[in-house]
Design an enzyme around this catalytic site. Structure first.
Site, PDB file in Angstrom:
ATOM      1  N   GLU A 116       9.198  39.676  18.140  1.00 42.67           N
ATOM      2  CA  GLU A 116       8.971  40.976  17.519  1.00 42.67           C
ATOM      3  C   GLU A 116       8.939  40.875  15.989  1.00 42.67           C
ATOM      4  O   GLU A 116       9.488  41.718  15.279  1.00 42.67           O
ATOM      5  CB  GLU A 116      10.030  41.983  17.980  1.00 42.67           C
ATOM      6  CG  GLU A 116       9.984  42.245  19.479  1.00 42.67           C
ATOM      7  CD  GLU A 116      10.989  43.284  19.943  1.00 42.67           C
ATOM      8  OE1 GLU A 116      10.607  44.164  20.723  1.00 42.67           O
ATOM      9  OE2 GLU A 116      12.158  43.199  19.520  1.00 42.67           O
ATOM     10  N   ASP A 122      12.512  43.542  29.555  1.00 43.37           N
ATOM     11  CA  ASP A 122      13.244  44.227  28.495  1.00 43.37           C
ATOM     12  C   ASP A 122      14.083  45.383  29.014  1.00 43.37           C
ATOM     13  O   ASP A 122      13.715  46.547  28.814  1.00 43.37           O
ATOM     14  CB  ASP A 122      12.261  44.733  27.430  1.00 43.37           C
ATOM     15  CG  ASP A 122      12.950  45.207  26.159  1.00 43.37           C
ATOM     16  OD1 ASP A 122      14.122  44.874  25.954  1.00 43.37           O
ATOM     17  OD2 ASP A 122      12.300  45.906  25.371  1.00 43.37           O
ATOM     18  N   GLU A 165      18.397  52.582  26.532  1.00 39.56           N
ATOM     19  CA  GLU A 165      17.102  52.688  25.868  1.00 39.56           C
ATOM     20  C   GLU A 165      15.996  53.138  26.820  1.00 39.56           C
ATOM     21  O   GLU A 165      15.107  53.895  26.435  1.00 39.56           O
ATOM     22  CB  GLU A 165      16.743  51.328  25.264  1.00 39.56           C
ATOM     23  CG  GLU A 165      15.378  51.255  24.614  1.00 39.56           C
ATOM     24  CD  GLU A 165      15.072  49.879  24.062  1.00 39.56           C
ATOM     25  OE1 GLU A 165      13.940  49.678  23.581  1.00 39.56           O
ATOM     26  OE2 GLU A 165      15.958  48.991  24.102  1.00 39.56           O
TER      27      GLU A 165
END
Length: 702
Positions: free
Chosen positions: A292, A366, A394
């Site tokens: 990332e 993820d 998340e």
């Protein structure tokens, strides 16, 4: 809160977490605590002082009477194995290691005492919290006999806290660390944070975001970290820092961060020595590299092992470790994002330094509501692997959706790698398979400045479950839920039973209304809030939800067999054969591994399409049932926490219906299939769902 059925529950704000120590009814207090007691401490250390203070606090709260200094009163004695009187008892303490504890009624001369002991003062600390947990959950001091030692060495919270106070993927307010007033102001919350962690066996905390800023390693910030380390030390908690790999350039003025450059290695050694001068028991570094956009060794055509080993050499003289994340999310493997970590790390097995532990997410993508376990578990036998779970939700509805993650932790840990008979992910993680000395579990924390720490009462349960299951990965989600419910609300079965019933199905409900049957990453972009399975216009293919579900008129799902990406080949051969066949793939993971026809018959007899619709409806229905169960607890739970939870459950039911309706509207636009008979249509058309925008969702750096 009182457990009496006649007295009204009073309001609480959740600050006390599971360490509430509310006064028991007189009869219960007498039976469990046995009247006034004296706390006797043999030896002197900050940890023993913290242990004694916690027991005094707990007994005073539970009994309504402060312990007294009276030699005639029944005593609780805190002492390590080195105490002469304890040594004479010849207790089985040697197998407990440095952190294990024993709590037992023993005779010392003519006295009966409740002994809390261990080989170290930190073992005594953990035993003190175990004693209080025993009392809070219905046990008594009579005939008490508790013994335990951790199966995992490193039990660490990763705080994704930025230096500006924003918590990435945090849903409980600003960062707990007030960097501006540190190191001068040591907020009492820091001590209470340490108490809470010690009570569940957490022994490390990474203070800053894995998307690290180099400034975290400057002298002023090292001093701030040192102040926190001073607060945490009596509670057995070491501090760690996430290190930015390019810091030698940004702070040191070097032209490179190449891990094989002697100047770079020298810079890191000097910086590490500086940190250890300020924090003698500094734990080490956590590193996110070449993922990332973060810098890393691959920028210099070096391997992850090259980068990790260079840092490991810097901390090794001080006894430090490097936790090197295996999360690699880059454009280097366009075929299948799920294969990237294995592709890059499997060839490096056995090439890492002894004080490096590779930190692997529970699943290959993820932190999705459900993922199969990561194929690296069982694939790197020569390398210690540390599992990383996400405690902050998340992808599971942020703070407002009730999703108890204990079942998810347990599901992953119990998964069989099938590399050797009986080998589970838990056995890989705790080192029992290969005998690794370095073992660990990390949890991405959801802790902020909200008064209830985690954004909601039930989010606290995920923090609690992580700590307890890091101590012992075999504990099981339901027993941990019962402990937490008894301590957080009341030990009465009239409260615990319905609360645990709510909790145990809650995560599966989220899976059902968000990502049934192995779907993944269908959330909206950036903030990951709400459904977005239609998103297809982002720059990189793997940024788009359509990349993951691959729905078309013929079917849905990602083909990870040899006719597709062949990601199944990353698992042990016996498991790979099982996952390569839709008939032997667990239905809960079917669409993760296979592109399946809409009319395929499922175990229920329904078609795949009908099964998906059924799951969406089941998820919504479970949330409605949670609301009904919670309504039934209104007189048993204090007003403030009951009302906030009730409000959030109403939000969750509304949003579960939104997820269900938006998803079905999109799938119907792809497959042109009608809904099964009797099933309610989505409330709006697809265009309405696509038009929803949420520009300032919490936890998402703007």
């Amino acid at each position: 809160m009182t457990t009496s059925m006649t007295a009204p529950a009073h309001a609480e704000d959740g600050y006390d977490l599971w360490l509430r120590y509310r006064t028991l009814p007189a009869a219960d207090a007498a039976a469990r605590v046995g009247g006034a007691r004296t706390i006797e401490v043999r030896g002197a250390s900050p940890a023993l002082t913290a242990s004694a203070n916690e027991i005094r606090r707990g007994l005073a709260g539970l009994s309504g009477n402060a312990p007294v200094a009276d030699a005639r009163a029944p005593a609780i004695m805190l002492a390590t194995a080195q105490n002469r009187d304890v040594a004479m008892l010849h207790l089985p303490l040697a197998p407990l290691g440095a952190e294990g504890y024993l709590v037992r009624r023993v005779s010392l001369g003519n006295r009966k005492v409740t002994l809390v002991t261990g080989n170290t003062d930190i073992g005594v600390l953990y035993g003190s919290f175990a004693l209080l947990r025993h009392l809070q959950t219905g046990g008594s001091l009579d005939r008490i006999d508790l013994t335990s030692s951790p199966r995992v060495k490193l039990r660490v919270l990763d705080h994704w806290d930025n230096l500006d106070g924003v918590v990435e993927r945090g849903y409980a307010g600003a960062s707990l660390w007030d960097w501006w007033t540190l190191p001068d102001l040591r907020d009492p919350r820091y001590t209470d944070y340490a108490r809470a962690n010690a009570s569940i066996g957490i022994n490390g905390t990474v203070l800053n975001n894995v998307n690290a800023k180099a400034e975290s390693l400057t002298a002023p910030h090292i001093a701030k970290a040192a102040a926190l380390a001073d607060v945490f030390r009596p509670y057995g908690i070491k501090v760690y820092l996430a290190a930015r790999f390019s810091a030698p350039i940004e702070l040191g003025g070097l032209k490179t961060a190449d891990p094989l450059d002697p100047q770079v290695a020298a810079w890191w050694k000097a910086k590490t020595d500086e940190i250890y001068r300020a924090i003698p028991d500094f734990g080490g570094f956590l590193v996110k590299a070449n993922s990332e956009g973060q810098p890393g060794p691959r920028d210099y055509h070096r391997s992850h092992a090259d980068g990790a080993n260079m840092l490991a050499a810097a901390v090794a003289p001080h006894g430090g470790i490097v936790m090197w994340r295996a999360f690699v999310y880059a454009e280097t493997d366009p075929e299948d994002r799920a294969k990237q970590a294995y592709t890059e790390f499997k060839p490096l097995d056995g090439k890492f330094a002894p004080n490096v532990i590779v930190q692997v997410k529970n699943g290959a993508i993820d932190f999705q509501p459900r993922e199969p376990f990561h194929p690296l578990f069982g694939a790197m036998p020569k390398t210690p692997l540390m599992i990383e779970f996400q405690i902050t939700k998340e992808y599971l509805g942020f703070a407002t959706h009730l999703a108890y993650l204990g079942p998810m932790f347990a599901e992953t840990l119990a998964s069989e790698t099938m590399r050797t008979p009986g080998e589970t992910v838990a056995k890989v993680v705790d080192g029992s398979v290969e005998g690794h000395a370095q073992t660990g579990m990390a949890g991405v924390a959801n802790i902020g400045r909200d008064r209830d720490w985690a954004g909601s009462t039930f989010n606290q349960a995920n923090w609690y479950a992580f700590g307890r299951m890091a101590w012992d990965p075999t504990l099981g989600a339901a027993p941990v839920a019962r402990e937490w419910a008894a301590m957080t609300f009341a030990p009465s079965p009239r409260v615990v039973d319905p609360v645990v019933a709510i909790m145990m199905g809650s995560r599966e409900a989220v899976v059902d209304y968000m990502t049934p049957l192995g779907l993944a990453h269908v959330m909206a972009t950036g903030h990951h809030y709400g459904p977005g399975p239609w998103i297809a216009d982002l720059k990189r293919p793997e940024w788009n939800p359509v990349y993951y579900h691959r729905a078309d008129k013929a079917g849905i799902g990602f083909d990870r067999t040899k006719t597709g990406s062949n990601a199944v080949a990353q698992y042990a051969p016996a498991l790979a054969r099982k996952l390569a066949d839709p008939a032997t793939t667990p239905e809960r993971e079917l669409l993760w591994f296979h592109h399946v026809a809409w009319d395929r018959r499922m175990a229920s007899g329904r078609t795949l399409w009908a099964e998906m619709v059924h799951d969406y409806d089941s998820g919504v229905g479970y949330v409605a049932d949670m609301r009904r169960r919670w309504d039934g607890l209104k007189t048993q739970v204090d007003t403030e926490r009951w009302a906030k939870t009730a409000t959030y459950l109403a939000v969750q039911e509304h949003e579960a219906r939104w997820w269900r309706d938006a998803s079905l509207a999109y799938w119907m636009s792809v497959n042109d299939l009608p809904l099964p008979a009797g099933v309610a249509a989505p409330a709006h058309d697809l265009a309405w769902y696509k038009a929803q925008r949420f520009p300032y969702a919490p936890g998402n750096p703007q």
